[in-house]
Structure formats: C-alpha cells, structure tokens
Design an enzyme around this catalytic site. Sequence first.
Site, PDB file in Angstrom:
ATOM      1  N   GLY A  23       2.692 -34.165 -21.841  1.00  0.00           N
ATOM      2  CA  GLY A  23       4.005 -33.717 -21.380  1.00  0.00           C
ATOM      3  C   GLY A  23       4.959 -34.877 -21.095  1.00  0.00           C
ATOM      4  CB  VAL A  24       8.574 -35.120 -20.656  1.00  0.00           C
ATOM      5  CG1 VAL A  24       9.598 -36.155 -20.196  1.00  0.00           C
ATOM      6  CG2 VAL A  24       8.698 -34.886 -22.150  1.00  0.00           C
ATOM      7  CG  ASP A  25       8.645 -38.554 -17.127  1.00  0.00           C
ATOM      8  OD1 ASP A  25       8.153 -39.596 -17.588  1.00  0.00           O
ATOM      9  OD2 ASP A  25       9.852 -38.274 -17.241  1.00  0.00           O
ATOM     10  CG  HIS A  72       9.660 -41.056 -13.946  1.00  0.00           C
ATOM     11  ND1 HIS A  72      10.446 -40.871 -15.068  1.00  0.00           N
ATOM     12  CD2 HIS A  72      10.153 -40.216 -12.999  1.00  0.00           C
ATOM     13  CE1 HIS A  72      11.352 -39.935 -14.815  1.00  0.00           C
ATOM     14  NE2 HIS A  72      11.198 -39.521 -13.560  1.00  0.00           N
ATOM     15  CG  ASN A  79       9.226 -52.180 -14.136  1.00  0.00           C
ATOM     16  OD1 ASN A  79       8.606 -52.210 -13.083  1.00  0.00           O
ATOM     17  ND2 ASN A  79      10.291 -51.398 -14.320  1.00  0.00           N
ATOM     18  CG  ASN A 119       6.090 -43.952 -18.139  1.00  0.00           C
ATOM     19  OD1 ASN A 119       6.714 -44.910 -18.590  1.00  0.00           O
ATOM     20  ND2 ASN A 119       6.695 -42.875 -17.674  1.00  0.00           N
ATOM     21  CD  GLU A 124      10.982 -48.666 -11.535  1.00  0.00           C
ATOM     22  OE1 GLU A 124      10.636 -49.092 -12.649  1.00  0.00           O
ATOM     23  OE2 GLU A 124      12.019 -47.992 -11.373  1.00  0.00           O
ATOM     24  CG  ASP A 151      -0.017 -35.226 -19.299  1.00  0.00           C
ATOM     25  OD1 ASP A 151       1.167 -35.485 -19.618  1.00  0.00           O
ATOM     26  OD2 ASP A 151      -0.321 -34.413 -18.405  1.00  0.00           O
TER      27      ASP A 151
END
Length: 220
Positions: A146-148, A112, A17, A110, A177, A144
């Site tokens: 949280g996770v993902d 994912h 990426n 991010n 991606e 934010d």
Amino acid sequence: MAKMLRIGVQASGGGTNLQAIIDRCQDGSLAAEIAVVITNNPGAGALDRARKSGIKTLCINHRDFSQREDFDNAVVNALQERKVDLVVLAGFMRIITQTFIDAFPERIINIHPALLPAFPGLHVQQQAIDYGARFSGCTVHFIDGGVDTGPIIMQAVVPILPDDTADTLAARILEQEHQAYPRAIQLIAEGRLRVDGRLVIIEPASPPEVTAMLNPSTEG
Ligand code: GAR
C-alpha cells in the site's frame, strides 16, 4: 569485524536524510555502508551529496520507461548487482510495485513526514495543519503493497504550533527524521527487528524516550 549492512539509498530530492545516514556511517554510530545511491531525478541534490562522500551513484529516470514494472525491474537489478541487504527510501517520490517488494521482502524501508496512519500521501504537513492536529512527526516503516501502510518501526513526534506553515512544520519534522532514520537502520543492522503481521518486534526492547506530551500545555 562484524559484516556491515550494505544499503542502497533511493532519493528523489535534496537528500538531507541521505546526508544524515552518510554522517552516521562516517562517525561510526551506524554500522552500514552505502553501496549505491539511486535517483529517478537527474537534478536531485542527493546525487551531489553522495558524490562528495565518494559514494557510487546511479540515475535511473522513470521517464525512460513506459511501464512502472520495467522501471522497478531496472532498479531491482542495479540493487541486486551491488548485493544490497536493505533498500532505504529517503525522499523517494515514486510508488513501489509488487515486483520490487517481492525482490526485497521486508527489506525496503521508508520515512514519511507524518505520524502514520494519519496523513499518508503527499503535502502531509499542510494536511496536518489544516486538520487542526496538535502533533505531527515522522514514521519509519517497512514497505508493503500500500501507500505508506507498512509495519511501523519508529516514530518521532513534534508539536504543531499556532503560526506554523507547511515549511516551518516540515523543517521541524525533518530534524527528527535525521535522528530517527539512522537509528532505525541501526536496529536492522543489529538484527533486532522482526516483523509479525502489522507489528515490528524489537529485541531486546527499547523503551520510549518520553511517556506523555501535552500540546497546548495547561501550564502558564
Ligand atoms: C522528507 O521529509 C521525507 O520524509 C519525505 O520527503 C522529504 C525528503 O527530504 N518523503 C516523502 O514524503 C515520501 N512520500 P530529503 O530529500 O531532504 O531527505
């Protein structure tokens, strides 16, 4: 010339990426400059890719820190010293603490390898196959607490095929991606994104490339 978006990329692995972002910066389709590539993994292939393109690199190894916050503080300092506008997590395999988020509010993104909110976390290609999903893909989102879980900027969809393994699916997703991530960063460079609660508003709006897809097809 308009000011280039200064980005700091954080990567833990092979860095394909990162390479896609470097390539788009070089061909001019992404109006950004990579101020630094930071890794937590001294063996990351991303480091070689950055060096080959003359981009500054920094290894901040999380193993050298006993507290997550201390590690994140070191990373934040390095990014702030280099006056980074946007932090781009590209295969960065560490959870980001609130300290980091507070230092770069709505300025950490991010990618994912699944269609969030389905399959957050790790080993998500295998999870999508095991679940029997017909489609997966990738999600570019703001970070934010949280996770993902952060607001979604862009998604790309790929079919899951009957003989897929986690590796073949991961490769199909990775191709998307490499298209999506530079395009999402370009939207930020153009100042076209606004976060409104969970929603990311794109102005002027961009229509989707497809309206519907079916897997399996009912033809033939
Ligand atoms: C990519 O598939 C990325 O989506 C994933 O790691 C891979 C990194 O590949 N990221 C995560 O799973 C984050 N939780 P790369 O090093 O070749 O860019």
